[in-house]
Design a protein around this motif. Structure first.
Motif, short mmCIF file in Angstrom:
data_model
loop_
_atom_site.label_atom_id
_atom_site.label_comp_id
_atom_site.label_asym_id
_atom_site.label_seq_id
_atom_site.Cartn_x
_atom_site.Cartn_y
_atom_site.Cartn_z
N ILE A 88 -7.17 1.36 -0.11
CA ILE A 88 -6.48 1.05 1.15
C ILE A 88 -7.15 -0.20 1.72
N THR A 120 0.83 -1.20 0.00
CA THR A 120 0.00 0.00 0.00
C THR A 120 0.86 1.25 0.00
N LEU A 145 1.18 3.99 -3.07
CA LEU A 145 0.93 5.41 -2.78
C LEU A 145 2.11 6.27 -3.24
N LEU A 160 -5.08 9.65 -2.89
CA LEU A 160 -5.84 8.85 -1.93
C LEU A 160 -7.22 8.49 -2.46
N SER A 161 -7.76 9.29 -3.34
CA SER A 161 -9.05 8.95 -3.93
C SER A 161 -8.92 7.83 -4.97
N VAL A 200 -1.79 10.48 8.21
CA VAL A 200 -1.11 11.58 7.55
C VAL A 200 -0.70 12.58 8.61
N LEU A 229 -3.98 4.09 7.57
CA LEU A 229 -3.19 5.16 6.97
C LEU A 229 -3.28 6.39 7.86
N LEU A 237 -1.70 14.55 -2.71
CA LEU A 237 -2.03 13.48 -1.78
C LEU A 237 -3.53 13.20 -1.78
N SER A 238 -4.32 14.24 -1.76
CA SER A 238 -5.77 14.08 -1.78
C SER A 238 -6.23 13.36 -3.05
#
Length: 84
Positions: free
Chosen positions: A68, A9, A13, A63-64, A76, A74, A59-60
């Motif tokens: 996960i 993961t 990422l 993450l979408s 941040v 996770l 990052l946003s």
């Protein structure tokens, strides 16, 4: 295995973030200095940027896109005081 899920993961990422070509640098995925806490394996991906907004936007977006697994938690930390 939990360790493999956490590593995969974090690696996915990090790779997705590298593909973004933003105003930031990506370091990792790598084991945390304290790699295991209470039977949980820890990996970190570090973003470094002069503009927090560009790193946070990337990052946003990532993450979408990244799934996960339920076995992975996770966290941040926007401005870490230490890296342990």
């Amino acid at each position: 295995r939990k360790q493999e899920a956490a590593y995969t993961t974090s690696w996915n990422l990090a790779e997705k973030l590298r593909e973004r070509h933003g105003d930031f640098e990506v370091f990792g995925a790598q084991e945390c200095p304290i790699e295991k806490v209470r039977e949980n394996y820890r990996f970190q991906v570090i973003l470094r940027s002069r503009k927090a907004s560009s790193a946070m936007k990337a990052l946003s977006d990532v993450l979408s896109e990244v799934k996960i697994p339920s076995a992975v938690t996770l966290e941040v930390d926007v401005d870490p005081l230490d890296m342990l």
